[in-house]
Structure formats: C-alpha cells, structure tokens
Design a protein around this motif. Sequence first.
Motif, mmCIF file in Angstrom:
data_model
loop_
_atom_site.group_PDB
_atom_site.id
_atom_site.type_symbol
_atom_site.label_atom_id
_atom_site.label_comp_id
_atom_site.label_asym_id
_atom_site.label_seq_id
_atom_site.Cartn_x
_atom_site.Cartn_y
_atom_site.Cartn_z
ATOM 1 N N GLU A 194 -1.861 11.440 -9.709
ATOM 2 C CA GLU A 194 -3.141 12.141 -9.675
ATOM 3 C C GLU A 194 -3.055 13.606 -9.256
ATOM 4 O O GLU A 194 -3.860 14.415 -9.690
ATOM 5 C CB GLU A 194 -4.091 11.454 -8.677
ATOM 6 N N LEU A 195 -2.170 13.901 -8.328
ATOM 7 C CA LEU A 195 -2.225 15.226 -7.720
ATOM 8 C C LEU A 195 -1.356 16.224 -8.478
ATOM 9 O O LEU A 195 -0.285 15.867 -8.974
ATOM 10 C CB LEU A 195 -1.785 15.162 -6.253
ATOM 11 N N VAL B 264 -8.729 6.519 -0.429
ATOM 12 C CA VAL B 264 -7.738 5.928 -1.333
ATOM 13 C C VAL B 264 -8.243 4.615 -1.925
ATOM 14 O O VAL B 264 -7.829 4.233 -3.009
ATOM 15 C CB VAL B 264 -6.350 5.683 -0.675
ATOM 16 N N ARG C 29 -8.783 15.051 -2.800
ATOM 17 C CA ARG C 29 -9.744 14.497 -3.744
ATOM 18 C C ARG C 29 -11.108 14.190 -3.149
ATOM 19 O O ARG C 29 -12.043 13.837 -3.864
ATOM 20 C CB ARG C 29 -9.168 13.227 -4.397
ATOM 21 N N HIS D 208 0.811 -1.226 0.000
ATOM 22 C CA HIS D 208 0.000 0.000 0.000
ATOM 23 C C HIS D 208 0.843 1.275 0.000
ATOM 24 O O HIS D 208 0.414 2.288 -0.551
ATOM 25 C CB HIS D 208 -1.118 -0.033 1.048
ATOM 26 N N LEU E 40 1.489 1.706 -3.685
ATOM 27 C CA LEU E 40 0.294 2.083 -4.446
ATOM 28 C C LEU E 40 -0.142 3.519 -4.163
ATOM 29 O O LEU E 40 -0.381 4.303 -5.080
ATOM 30 C CB LEU E 40 -0.866 1.132 -4.119
ATOM 31 N N VAL E 41 -0.265 3.867 -2.869
ATOM 32 C CA VAL E 41 -0.779 5.199 -2.508
ATOM 33 C C VAL E 41 0.149 6.296 -3.011
ATOM 34 O O VAL E 41 -0.304 7.304 -3.563
ATOM 35 C CB VAL E 41 -0.984 5.316 -0.978
ATOM 36 N N LEU F 292 -0.163 6.634 -6.680
ATOM 37 C CA LEU F 292 -1.441 7.306 -6.956
ATOM 38 C C LEU F 292 -1.301 8.823 -6.766
ATOM 39 O O LEU F 292 -1.707 9.607 -7.635
ATOM 40 C CB LEU F 292 -2.511 6.761 -6.011
ATOM 41 N N ASN F 293 -0.729 9.231 -5.643
ATOM 42 C CA ASN F 293 -0.521 10.673 -5.392
ATOM 43 C C ASN F 293 0.340 11.294 -6.484
ATOM 44 O O ASN F 293 0.065 12.384 -6.963
ATOM 45 C CB ASN F 293 0.173 10.896 -4.042
ATOM 46 N N GLY G 89 -9.903 5.595 -5.064
ATOM 47 C CA GLY G 89 -8.888 6.052 -6.015
ATOM 48 C C GLY G 89 -8.055 4.903 -6.568
ATOM 49 O O GLY G 89 -7.779 4.834 -7.770
ATOM 50 N N LEU G 90 -7.666 3.968 -5.698
ATOM 51 C CA LEU G 90 -6.825 2.838 -6.129
ATOM 52 C C LEU G 90 -7.622 1.885 -7.026
ATOM 53 O O LEU G 90 -7.121 1.403 -8.037
ATOM 54 C CB LEU G 90 -6.292 2.074 -4.917
ATOM 55 N N LEU H 134 -4.598 2.456 5.888
ATOM 56 C CA LEU H 134 -5.376 3.026 4.788
ATOM 57 C C LEU H 134 -6.722 3.587 5.238
ATOM 58 O O LEU H 134 -7.284 4.462 4.596
ATOM 59 C CB LEU H 134 -5.610 1.965 3.700
ATOM 60 N N TYR I 59 -4.065 12.322 -0.053
ATOM 61 C CA TYR I 59 -4.934 11.995 -1.188
ATOM 62 C C TYR I 59 -6.393 12.360 -0.896
ATOM 63 O O TYR I 59 -7.065 12.988 -1.709
ATOM 64 C CB TYR I 59 -4.828 10.505 -1.557
ATOM 65 N N ILE J 91 -1.434 9.099 2.941
ATOM 66 C CA ILE J 91 -2.786 8.573 2.718
ATOM 67 C C ILE J 91 -3.799 9.705 2.921
ATOM 68 O O ILE J 91 -4.741 9.873 2.145
ATOM 69 C CB ILE J 91 -3.043 7.379 3.672
#
Lengths: 60, 354
Positions: A25-26, B78, B74, A14, A17-18, A21-22, B81-82, B216, B70, B67
């Motif tokens: 996306e950001l 998450v 948004r 995680h 992944l997180v 993602l940030n 989003g994931l 998370l 995000y 975490i």
Amino acid sequence: MIGAVINALCMFVHIGLVNWLNYKELPPEIQPHLARRILIIIAFSFFGLFSFYSLWNTFN
Amino acid sequence: MLKRAQKLLPSPPPFKALLGPSFILLGLGLGSGEVILWPYLASNWGLGIVWGAVLGITFQFFINMEIERYSLARGESVFVGLARRWAWVPYWLILSTIIGFGWPGIIASSAFLFSSVLGGDSTAVAIALLILIGIILSTGKYIYPTIERFSQAIILIGVPSIVLLTLYLAAGTDWSELLRGIVGQGRGYSFLPVGIPLATFLAAFAYSGAGGNLNLTQSSYIREKGYGMGHYTEKIKGLFSGGQQKIDLNGFEFQPTEQNVALFKSWWKLVNREHALVFYGLGITTILLLALLSFVTTFGLEGNAQGIKFVLNEARVIGQKTIPAIGSLFAVIMGIMLKSCSASAYSRSASKNR
C-alpha cells in the motif's frame, strides 16, 4: 498455556499481514529501511517457529 | 489500490503533546507475562533468563512501529486496511483474540488477588470488576481519552511503587545478577537452565510487552489521537454518549511529494520516540524490576506454585520483609495491573475492530 500458543500464532499472522499491507500500500519513500525489515523478518520467523513447535508438542 | 481522498499531511505537534498512545499499550502489556510468568521463572531459575524479556519487548517495539506506520500514512486502523484486502481477517482476529486472551480468566485471576487481600467471594469480586469496566467504557464521551487516562493512572502509580519496593529490598549483588541475566548469564548456566519448561519460557517471551492481537490496537490509538493522516478522521464516541454514531472508517492518502515525505519523516521520528520512551522504557523497567523483586523474595523457596497463587506467595514474603500492609498493597497493585490488561482488551472489543 494454549492461550500463549494462540497468541504467538496471532502475532505470527499479524506481523505477516501488516508488513505485507505496508509493502503493497505505501509508497516506497515511506517504507521501512533494510535494518527494520530484517528485524521484522527475524521476529516473524521466531513467532512462526514457536507457534508450530508448541502446536506440534501439544498434539503429540 | 483503493482510490482514497487525497489530503495534505499535517505538521506534527511538539513531542510533549504527542505522549499518550503507548501508555495504553503498556497498560495492556502489564498483564500475565510481567506479573506472573517472568517472576515465576525468576523465582525458580534465577535471573539468568531475563534476556528473553529484553529480546521479547525489543521485537514488539519494532512490530508495533510498523503497525503505527500504516495508520500514520493512511489515517485508518490496520483493521480497516487488512479487512479491505482480505475479507477473512476480521473473523480470524475476533476468534483468535477470544481464544487467546480468555478474558474472563484474566478477570478471575485479578479478582482472586483482590479477594485474598480484601476478603469477600472472588466470584462476586469478578462480577463487580466486570461491571466497573463496563461503566468506565460507557460513560466517557469518547472511548479513547477514557482508556488513556485510566492506563496512565495505573502506570504512573504502579511503576514508581515497584521501583521503590525493589530499591528497598534488592541488595547490590541482586542488581549485578540482574545485569548478568540481561546478557544471558545465570547461576551455572548460559541462556537456558536445564529443566526449564520451554513452553512457559516461550510463552513469557511472547507476552513481553503486549502480545497476541493486542499489538494491533496501537493503530486505532494513532487514528483516535489524530496523528499523521488520522488528523482527518472522525473519532469513536463512548457507548452511551449520544445515540447512534455513523462514522467513516476509511482513511486518506497523501502524494509522496518532497514536502509530504519530509513531514512524514518528522512524524515518524516523534512517534518512535514516544513509543521508545513509554512502551519500551517503562515496559522494560517494569518487567525487569518485577523479575528482580520476585528473585529477592521467593528464589529457592519451597512450593513456588505456578499461576496466580505465586503472586500471593510473593506478596506474603514482601509483607514479612517490610510490613504486612505493603505486602497487601503489592497484591492489590498486581491485581489492578492484570485488570487493566483486560479493560483495555474490552475497549478494543467495544470499538469493534475499528
């Protein structure tokens, strides 16, 4: 103890992944600064090494 | 990139109104790492290993903040989003959480503590505890505030009790040993003593704070509290409050204008402070004091069994050094802490990865 290994593996996954993602996306204005990025990379590597070390030990 | 509805980022409230989400994660965190693993290690190898707990929870602070970042930006968790980006992620999360936390196991440990102190059959106590968790989660109007109040109560009762007990039992030399342990200096070793089971040490390290996928969930709490862009999203109701609930879990976006970026930075500063104070501050206090308490009561004793029986040994010694009732009270508080860990985990599964 297998629970702890799985949990470390979960964290490895995680964190990757997180933060990916940030990153994707950001907008750059609100992304982490260098120091936080480095810390996250250290934590990510640690949990990766720990999980694979323990898995390797479990199956040997 | 997904086209989301554009909204303005709202202004943050004062700091006091923002306190809350980190209590839940800490409620989660006070699980087997704090109650069993670190105290067990401290009772066998002394306090020279507690640097690992400090480093572990420090890592988790920064992991959790990314975490939160995000969700603030948004207004969605998450998880959402994931899942949008990688369809396999929800399956991985559900499977790995069930294996990793082995929830019934935590309930069983907690029930074992309760029944040893209060009497009764530990299976019956475990079932009663599961039903109680079910009732707590189902009856609240919204899931989030119910869990927040529950975790806050546990922490605000548990942590001061541990502090008082430690102040009473620990001598000056014990405290200096704790301080040396934070920088990795133990009795006759630096950082790692010979013969320590590395797997247990690493497990304790990973459990310092929350651990596993539970970090998370911090993202759902940010959304449910309506922080940042979470302001615009609908909240999840309790299981039986008012029939079917259809909610849109997709978040919102803001234009990175100068004003929005400045507002984001003030939100960011505030949620960092909230997490630092509650999760990091109270978390590190609890972890270190529980290790110290175990050191002053059971260090060097014969028969320091691993696992939940260890906590009972500790409670017995605390009872001998004070009065037996305090020992029993200690076992009950530890049982509640273990249980809160699983209750929060169930709340997470109840909200189905939202």
